[in-house]
Enzyme design. Structure first.
Site, PDB file in Angstrom:
ATOM      1  N   LYS A   1       0.847  -1.192   0.000  1.00 31.77           N
ATOM      2  CA  LYS A   1       0.000   0.000   0.000  1.00 31.77           C
ATOM      3  C   LYS A   1       0.886   1.247   0.000  1.00 31.77           C
ATOM      4  O   LYS A   1       1.892   1.306   0.717  1.00 31.77           O
ATOM      5  CB  LYS A   1      -0.907  -0.023   1.229  1.00 31.77           C
ATOM      6  CG  LYS A   1      -1.930   1.108   1.327  1.00 31.77           C
ATOM      7  CD  LYS A   1      -2.805   0.899   2.559  1.00 31.77           C
ATOM      8  CE  LYS A   1      -3.851   1.984   2.729  1.00 31.77           C
ATOM      9  NZ  LYS A   1      -4.702   1.743   3.920  1.00 31.77           N
TER      10      LYS A   1
ATOM     11  N   SER B   1      -9.424   1.742   3.160  1.00 27.25           N
ATOM     12  CA  SER B   1      -8.617   2.579   2.293  1.00 27.25           C
ATOM     13  C   SER B   1      -7.647   1.778   1.430  1.00 27.25           C
ATOM     14  O   SER B   1      -7.092   2.299   0.456  1.00 27.25           O
ATOM     15  CB  SER B   1      -7.823   3.598   3.134  1.00 27.25           C
ATOM     16  OG  SER B   1      -6.951   2.957   4.043  1.00 27.25           O
TER      17      SER B   1
ATOM     18  N   SER C   1      -9.703  -0.629   7.299  1.00 29.52           N
ATOM     19  CA  SER C   1      -9.160  -0.586   5.947  1.00 29.52           C
ATOM     20  C   SER C   1      -8.493  -1.882   5.505  1.00 29.52           C
ATOM     21  O   SER C   1      -8.202  -2.049   4.319  1.00 29.52           O
ATOM     22  CB  SER C   1      -8.147   0.558   5.827  1.00 29.52           C
ATOM     23  OG  SER C   1      -8.775   1.792   6.055  1.00 29.52           O
TER      24      SER C   1
END
Length: 600
Positions: A75, A149, A173
Site C-alpha cells: 500500500k 482505504s 481498511s
C-alpha cells in the site's frame, strides 16, 4: 490468463517442481496486463531490477527463506526503498531510501515487491474512491466500490496479480476491502507489526494488515513479519502461535438479533445467518451479546481525539497544500481545526469508560463474529453520498482498534444475489492464532473461488506435528474449552493440542462445596474408567504460573493416557472427596455437565 496459481502454497509447490522465479515474475506482469486496471498500482517495480533481485535469492529454500520468490504489493503509505510514497496525494510524494520495517522483514524472507498500490488518500476512508488516481475496479463486480482505504492492495490480491499485499487498518481498511473482493484480510493485534516507515493515520491505532487469497497465506506472512521493533514506540511482542486445531468448544459472541444493522440489505442479513449456521456446524456455541456499546465506541473514531490525531500527523503539509488534497479527505481531517484539547480528552475519557464496560463482555466469549460490512455499496451510491455510505461501511470495524482487538475478515460464501459474503472474527489482543484457526475452517466451508481468480480453495493439508516447545497439560473439568475457567489457560497463551482419554484406571468425581463446579480425578487400582481430557500446551513460565494458582484440593500430577504416554494433569487429594459423587460412568465432565447439571 496465466496458468500459474499465485497463492503461496501453490506457488511454492510449483517452485519445488522446477518453476523458475523468473517465470513467476513474467506471470505476474502477464496477469497485470490481462486485468488491465490502471487504478490498482501507483508505481511498479522495474522488471529488469526485479529479475536481478530474484536472481540473487539463490536456490529455492523455503526453510531459510519462507517467502522465497513470493510476489507481493505494498500500500502506498508504506515505504519501499527507491519507490515513491504518495499516500495517494501527489503533492505529498517523497522517495524513501529505506524500507519500512515490515517490508524489510518480508524481503529478508525472500518476498519480492512488485509495486505500490492505490488507496483512499492518507488512508482516510473505507470506500476506495477517495483518490486522485483512477479508482481500482472491484474484482468481483466493477459496479461495487473496491473498499478502502487499502483498495489497490485488496484488488491486486483478488485479481491474482500478487500472492499477498500489505495494507493498513485503523478503522477497517484491512477488512472492508477484503470482504468486498472475496479474499482474506488479517488485521493483527495493534503493535504486532511495526509501523516504522508507515505514513501515520492515527499512530495510536494504526495496524499494518495483510491481504491474501487464503488464511494459510495471510497467517504465514504474519508469522514472518510479526516482531518487536525498537524504532516503533507502539510496537509490542505478540506471541505467534502456529495455526492449530480449534478447541472442541469455541464460544462465539454474535450481535444480538435486535442490535444487528444491515440498513435494509436483506441479502446481507440472510448471508450472515448462513455464516452463523456454518459456525454451529463446526461445533461453535453461539451467544448473542448486546452491541449498542460497540456501536457507540465505533462512533468515537471520527470524533474528537482521533480526528485531531489524523490532523496532527499531516498538519504542516495540509496547512500548506490543502487545495491539492482530495476534497472529502480534506473536509474530514480539516474538521480537527475546530476541536480543542478538551475535546480530545473528552474522547479519551469516553473510550476508557467503554473499554471498562465492554472488557467483561469480550472476556466472556472466546471470540466475536460480525458481518465484515453491513451492506455493499456501488461506486455511484458512494459518489452521491460519500460520508454516510463510508460511515456505514465502518459499522462493524471502527471499534476494533479502539478496543485493542485483533481480527480477520474471511469469505463465508455468496449472498443470494451472487455478491461476496464475508464475516470478520474478532478477539482480544494476542488471540491472532485463534481467530485465524477458526477462519481457516470457515473459509473451507464457503464453497467460493479465491478472490476473482476462479481458482478453487485447495483442500487443507495435514499440518505437521507441532514442535514440543512447551509443557502439555491435561485438563478434565472447568478448564475444558467452553467451560467457565478455560479463560485462565487462554490468558496464559495456552494452545489447544488435542482431545484424548486417560488410561482405563481413573475415577472421576463431582466435588462438593466448589464455587465453580469442578470434578476431581483419582487413579485407582481397580474398577477404573477411561476419562476424556483435553491437552493444552503452555510455555514453561506460563505453566509454572498456572500450577502455582491451582487451589486445594486439586493439584497437578502425572496422568497416564490411553496410548500409554504420560502427561501432566489435574488430580485431586483424597481429602477433597468428602461429599463428592462418583460420575465415572459418564466418561468425562462435559457429558456429566450436559446430561445432569444442565438439566438440573
Amino acid at each position: 490468463m496465466i496458468a500459474i496459481r499465485l497463492d503461496i502454497r501453490s506457488l511454492q509447490e510449483a517452485y519445488a517442481g522446477g518453476l523458475s522465479v523468473e517465470a513467476a515474475i513474467e506471470a505476474v506482469f502477464a496477469r497485470l496486463e490481462a486485468v488491465d486496471d490502471p487504478g490498482i498500482f501507483l508505481h511498479l517495480a522495474d522488471r529488469k531490477s526485479l529479475l536481478a533481485e530474484a536472481g540473487a535469492l539463490g536456490a529455492f529454500d523455503p526453510v531459510a527463506k519462507p517467502l522465497w520468490g513470493v510476489p507481493f504489493a505494498v500500500k502506498d503509505n508504506i515505504d519501499v526503498a527507491g519507490m515513491p510514497t504518495t499516500a495517494a496525494c501527489p503533492a505529498f510524494a517523497y522517495t524513501p531510501d529505506k524500507d519500512a520495517t515490515v517490508v524489510a522483514r518480508l524481503k529478508a524472507a525472500g518476498a519480492l515487491v512488485i509495486g505500490k498500490t492505490n488507496l483512499d488518500q492518507f488512508a482516510t476512508g473505507l470506500v476506495g474512491v477517495r483518490t486522485p488516481y483512477p479508482v481500482p475496479r472491484n474484482a468481483i463486480d466493477p459496479a461495487l466500490v473496491p473498499g478502502g482505504s487499502s483498495s489497490g492492495s485488496a484488488v491486486a490480491v483478488a485479481q491474482g496479480i500478487v500472492s499477498f499485499a500489505l495494507g493498513t487498518d485503523t478503522a477497517g481498511s484491512g477488512r472492508v476491502p477484503a470482504g468486498l473482493n472475496n479474499i482474506v484480510g488479517l488485521k493483527p493485534t495493534v503493535g504486532a507489526l511495526s509501523t516504522t516507515g508507515v505514513v501515520p493515520a492515527c499512530r495510536t491505532l494504526d495496524s499494518v494488515s495483510i491481504f491474501a487469497l487464503t488464511v494459510y497465506d495471510a497467517y504465514s506472512v504474519f508469522s514472518v513479519a510479526a516482531a518487536p521493533d525498537a524504532s516503533d514506540p507502539y510496537s509490542k511482542t505478540v506471541a505467534v502461535a502456529p495455526l492449530a486445531p480449534c478447541p472442541p468448544v469455541v464460544t462465539v459472541g454474535v450481535p444480538a438479533r435486535a442490535d444487528r444493522q444491515f440498513f435494509g440489505d436483506a441479502a446481507m442479513e440472510a448471508g450472515f445467518d448462513a455464516a452463523l449456521a456454518k459456525l454451529q456446524s463446526l461445533g461453535c456455541r453461539l451467544v448473542e451479546i448486546p452491541f449498542g456499546d460497540f456501536y457507540d465506541t465505533a462512533n468515537l473514531l471520527y470524533e474528537g481525539a482521533w480526528v485531531a490525531e489524523r490532523y496532527a500527523t499531516i498538519a504542516g503539509f495540509m496547512d500548506a497544500h490543502e487545495a491539492e488534497m482530495h476534497p472529502v479527505t480534506a473536509k474530514i481531517i480539516g474538521g480537527a481545526r475546530k476541536l480543542s484539547a478538551a475535546d480530545a480528552f473528552r474522547g479519551l475519557y469516553a473510550l476508557q469508560a467503554y473499554k471498562a464496560k465492554l472488557a467483561p463482555l469480550i472476556a466472556s466469549v472466546d471470540l466475536i463474529c460480525v458481518p465484515t460490512a453491513p451492506t455493499h455499496y456501488t461506486v455511484d451510491a458512494v459518489l452521491t453520498d460519500p460520508v454516510v455510505t463510508n460511515s456505514r461501511n465502518g459499522t462493524y470495524t471502527n471499534f476494533v482498534n479502539l478496543l485493542d482487538m485483533c481480527g480477520i475478515a474471511v469469505p463465508s460464501g455468496k449472498r443470494s444475489d451472487g455478491l461476496p459474503m464475508s464475516v470478520t472474527l474478532l478477539a482480544a489482543a494476542g488471540k491472532d492464532g485463534l481467530v485465524a484457526s477458526l477462519a481457516e475452517q470457515v473459509h473451507a466451508l464457503a464453497g467460493v473461488p479465491l478472490g476473482g481468480t476462479g481458482w478453487p480453495l485447495l483442500a487443507a493439508r495435514e499440518k505437521p506435528a507441532e514442535a514440543a516447545d512447551g509443557i502439555e497439560l491435561a485438563v478434565v473439568g472447568a478448564h475444558l474449552s467452553g467451560m467457565p475457567l478455560n479463560w485462565q489457560l487462554q490468558d496464559l497463551g495456552a494452545r489447544f493440542c488435542r482431545t484424548t482419554r486417560t488410561a482405563s484406571s481413573y475415577k472421576l468425581y463431582a466435588l462438593a462445596g466448589q464455587k465453580v463446579a469442578k470434578p476431581g480425578l483419582v487413579r485407582t487400582a481397580d474398577g477404573g474408567e477411561s476419562i476424556e481430557v483435553e491437552i493444552w500446551r503452555l510455555d514453561p513460565a506460563s505453566f509454572g504460573r498456572f500450577v502455582a494458582a491451582v487451589p486445594a484440593p486439586l493439584g497437578i500430577g502425572t496422568l497416564e493416557l490411553e496410548d500409554g504416554a504420560n502427561c501432566k494433569g489435574f488430580l485431586v487429594e483424597s481429602a477433597g472427596l468428602r461429599g463428592a459423587i462418583d460420575i465415572s460412568r459418564f466418561g468425562g465432565w462435559r457429558r456429566y455437565v450436559s446430561e445432569v447439571l444442565a438439566a438440573a
